[in-house]
Design a protein around this motif. Sequence first.
Motif, PDB file in Angstrom:
ATOM      1  N   LEU A  16      49.796  -3.996 -94.147  1.00 56.29           N
ATOM      2  CA  LEU A  16      49.609  -2.689 -94.767  1.00 56.29           C
ATOM      3  C   LEU A  16      48.839  -2.902 -96.053  1.00 56.29           C
ATOM      4  O   LEU A  16      49.270  -3.652 -96.923  1.00 56.29           O
ATOM      5  CB  LEU A  16      50.960  -2.028 -95.056  1.00 56.29           C
ATOM      6  N   GLN A  17      47.685  -2.257 -96.165  1.00 53.59           N
ATOM      7  CA  GLN A  17      46.868  -2.398 -97.364  1.00 53.59           C
ATOM      8  C   GLN A  17      47.341  -1.399 -98.401  1.00 53.59           C
ATOM      9  O   GLN A  17      47.472  -0.202 -98.118  1.00 53.59           O
ATOM     10  CB  GLN A  17      45.397  -2.179 -97.038  1.00 53.59           C
ATOM     11  N   ALA A  18      47.579  -1.885 -99.594  1.00 52.59           N
ATOM     12  CA  ALA A  18      48.047  -1.027-100.666  1.00 52.59           C
ATOM     13  C   ALA A  18      46.930  -0.108-101.120  1.00 52.59           C
ATOM     14  O   ALA A  18      45.762  -0.477-101.101  1.00 52.59           O
ATOM     15  CB  ALA A  18      48.536  -1.868-101.837  1.00 52.59           C
ATOM     16  N   GLY A  19      47.292   1.082-101.511  1.00 51.50           N
ATOM     17  CA  GLY A  19      46.316   2.060-101.988  1.00 51.50           C
ATOM     18  C   GLY A  19      46.904   3.443-101.923  1.00 51.50           C
ATOM     19  O   GLY A  19      48.050   3.632-101.505  1.00 51.50           O
ATOM     20  N   PRO A  20      46.129   4.445-102.311  1.00 50.12           N
ATOM     21  CA  PRO A  20      46.655   5.813-102.290  1.00 50.12           C
ATOM     22  C   PRO A  20      46.911   6.321-100.878  1.00 50.12           C
ATOM     23  O   PRO A  20      47.806   7.112-100.654  1.00 50.12           O
ATOM     24  CB  PRO A  20      45.568   6.637-102.985  1.00 50.12           C
ATOM     25  N   GLU A  21      46.137   5.862 -99.915  1.00 54.73           N
ATOM     26  CA  GLU A  21      46.318   6.242 -98.519  1.00 54.73           C
ATOM     27  C   GLU A  21      46.678   4.986 -97.720  1.00 54.73           C
ATOM     28  O   GLU A  21      46.074   3.938 -97.919  1.00 54.73           O
ATOM     29  CB  GLU A  21      45.042   6.863 -97.950  1.00 54.73           C
ATOM     30  N   PRO A  22      47.628   5.075 -96.817  1.00 60.26           N
ATOM     31  CA  PRO A  22      47.993   3.879 -96.040  1.00 60.26           C
ATOM     32  C   PRO A  22      46.881   3.453 -95.094  1.00 60.26           C
ATOM     33  O   PRO A  22      46.162   4.290 -94.543  1.00 60.26           O
ATOM     34  CB  PRO A  22      49.239   4.309 -95.274  1.00 60.26           C
TER      35      PRO A  22
ATOM     36  N   LYS B 146      39.870 -15.680 -70.098  1.00 57.95           N
ATOM     37  CA  LYS B 146      41.198 -15.091 -69.884  1.00 57.95           C
ATOM     38  C   LYS B 146      41.736 -14.291 -71.062  1.00 57.95           C
ATOM     39  O   LYS B 146      42.561 -13.422 -70.881  1.00 57.95           O
ATOM     40  CB  LYS B 146      42.197 -16.203 -69.549  1.00 57.95           C
ATOM     41  N   TRP B 147      41.310 -14.581 -72.279  1.00 54.79           N
ATOM     42  CA  TRP B 147      41.934 -13.988 -73.457  1.00 54.79           C
ATOM     43  C   TRP B 147      40.950 -13.154 -74.261  1.00 54.79           C
ATOM     44  O   TRP B 147      39.746 -13.381 -74.246  1.00 54.79           O
ATOM     45  CB  TRP B 147      42.534 -15.070 -74.353  1.00 54.79           C
ATOM     46  N   SER B 148      41.494 -12.209 -74.984  1.00 50.61           N
ATOM     47  CA  SER B 148      40.728 -11.367 -75.899  1.00 50.61           C
ATOM     48  C   SER B 148      41.430 -11.350 -77.244  1.00 50.61           C
ATOM     49  O   SER B 148      42.658 -11.405 -77.315  1.00 50.61           O
ATOM     50  CB  SER B 148      40.650  -9.931 -75.391  1.00 50.61           C
ATOM     51  N   GLU B 149      40.638 -11.247 -78.276  1.00 50.75           N
ATOM     52  CA  GLU B 149      41.196 -11.069 -79.621  1.00 50.75           C
ATOM     53  C   GLU B 149      41.002  -9.605 -79.989  1.00 50.75           C
ATOM     54  O   GLU B 149      39.881  -9.090 -79.956  1.00 50.75           O
ATOM     55  CB  GLU B 149      40.488 -11.975 -80.612  1.00 50.75           C
ATOM     56  N   VAL B 150      42.090  -8.928 -80.313  1.00 51.42           N
ATOM     57  CA  VAL B 150      42.062  -7.493 -80.588  1.00 51.42           C
ATOM     58  C   VAL B 150      42.324  -7.280 -82.075  1.00 51.42           C
ATOM     59  O   VAL B 150      43.265  -7.834 -82.633  1.00 51.42           O
ATOM     60  CB  VAL B 150      43.129  -6.737 -79.762  1.00 51.42           C
ATOM     61  N   ARG B 151      41.474  -6.478 -82.700  1.00 53.71           N
ATOM     62  CA  ARG B 151      41.667  -6.089 -84.105  1.00 53.71           C
ATOM     63  C   ARG B 151      41.852  -4.570 -84.124  1.00 53.71           C
ATOM     64  O   ARG B 151      41.004  -3.828 -83.641  1.00 53.71           O
ATOM     65  CB  ARG B 151      40.449  -6.480 -84.930  1.00 53.71           C
ATOM     66  N   PHE B 152      42.964  -4.133 -84.679  1.00 52.49           N
ATOM     67  CA  PHE B 152      43.371  -2.726 -84.681  1.00 52.49           C
ATOM     68  C   PHE B 152      43.483  -2.259 -86.134  1.00 52.49           C
ATOM     69  O   PHE B 152      44.120  -2.939 -86.951  1.00 52.49           O
ATOM     70  CB  PHE B 152      44.722  -2.610 -83.976  1.00 52.49           C
ATOM     71  N   VAL B 153      42.876  -1.158 -86.455  1.00 51.70           N
ATOM     72  CA  VAL B 153      42.970  -0.577 -87.805  1.00 51.70           C
ATOM     73  C   VAL B 153      43.300   0.891 -87.658  1.00 51.70           C
ATOM     74  O   VAL B 153      42.636   1.620 -86.902  1.00 51.70           O
ATOM     75  CB  VAL B 153      41.649  -0.749 -88.595  1.00 51.70           C
ATOM     76  N   ALA B 154      44.313   1.348 -88.370  1.00 53.67           N
ATOM     77  CA  ALA B 154      44.691   2.754 -88.395  1.00 53.67           C
ATOM     78  C   ALA B 154      44.755   3.190 -89.851  1.00 53.67           C
ATOM     79  O   ALA B 154      45.371   2.524 -90.686  1.00 53.67           O
ATOM     80  CB  ALA B 154      46.034   2.969 -87.718  1.00 53.67           C
ATOM     81  N   PHE B 155      44.088   4.315 -90.169  1.00 51.96           N
ATOM     82  CA  PHE B 155      44.009   4.742 -91.559  1.00 51.96           C
ATOM     83  C   PHE B 155      43.913   6.269 -91.605  1.00 51.96           C
ATOM     84  O   PHE B 155      43.662   6.920 -90.591  1.00 51.96           O
ATOM     85  CB  PHE B 155      42.793   4.115 -92.261  1.00 51.96           C
ATOM     86  N   THR B 156      44.101   6.809 -92.787  1.00 54.21           N
ATOM     87  CA  THR B 156      43.972   8.243 -92.989  1.00 54.21           C
ATOM     88  C   THR B 156      42.554   8.524 -93.443  1.00 54.21           C
ATOM     89  O   THR B 156      42.145   8.006 -94.493  1.00 54.21           O
ATOM     90  CB  THR B 156      44.984   8.740 -94.039  1.00 54.21           C
ATOM     91  N   PRO B 157      41.799   9.299 -92.692  1.00 53.36           N
ATOM     92  CA  PRO B 157      40.392   9.556 -93.095  1.00 53.36           C
ATOM     93  C   PRO B 157      40.299  10.474 -94.291  1.00 53.36           C
ATOM     94  O   PRO B 157      41.168  11.177 -94.636  1.00 53.36           O
ATOM     95  CB  PRO B 157      39.780  10.185 -91.846  1.00 53.36           C
TER      96      PRO B 157
END
Length: 162
Positions: free
Chosen positions: A82-88, A151-162
């Motif tokens: 979780l990145q600190a800041g005004p919006e998660p 066989k494998w994949s590396e997944v990067r997931f980011v969820a944020f408030t626009p």
Amino acid sequence: MTQTPTETVTEQAGTGRTRWGVFLAILAVPTLVVAALIALLVAWLFTDDSVEADVKKTSCVQALAFGGAKPPAGARDAWCGLQAGPEPRYEASFRLRRDEVGAWVAASYPEGPELRTEQCRSDAVDACLNGGPVAGKMSAVQIEVTYDGPKWSEVRFVAFTP
């Protein structure tokens, strides 16, 4: 007229005055500058100056749920923060079997969007997804998939408030 004997004084032959001191003083200045630059380079290489210094480790269930996703069953090497800041801003990265990535995205977002293989942010990314507010939440989602072998994949997931 009488001649007076003159005394001759012999000069003592000593070592001549050298300029080694001046030469060494001139040589010391660039040497100290180079030594200081090397010390600064070593300090720069061994300090952590990443921009993600404000990222705190968090639960992957919480990070994925913020973006409306379900945790994948066969994920390995998962890390979530979780990145600190005004919006998660939640971030997650994990490895998942290559043939399970599409099913995980479809199960997490049954009404779309789907993974695409074109117009991704970088050429190193094999598949990506950019979604607006999902699952009735005010969060946007970005998923990037990089194939790590057959066989494998590396997944990067980011969820944020626009």
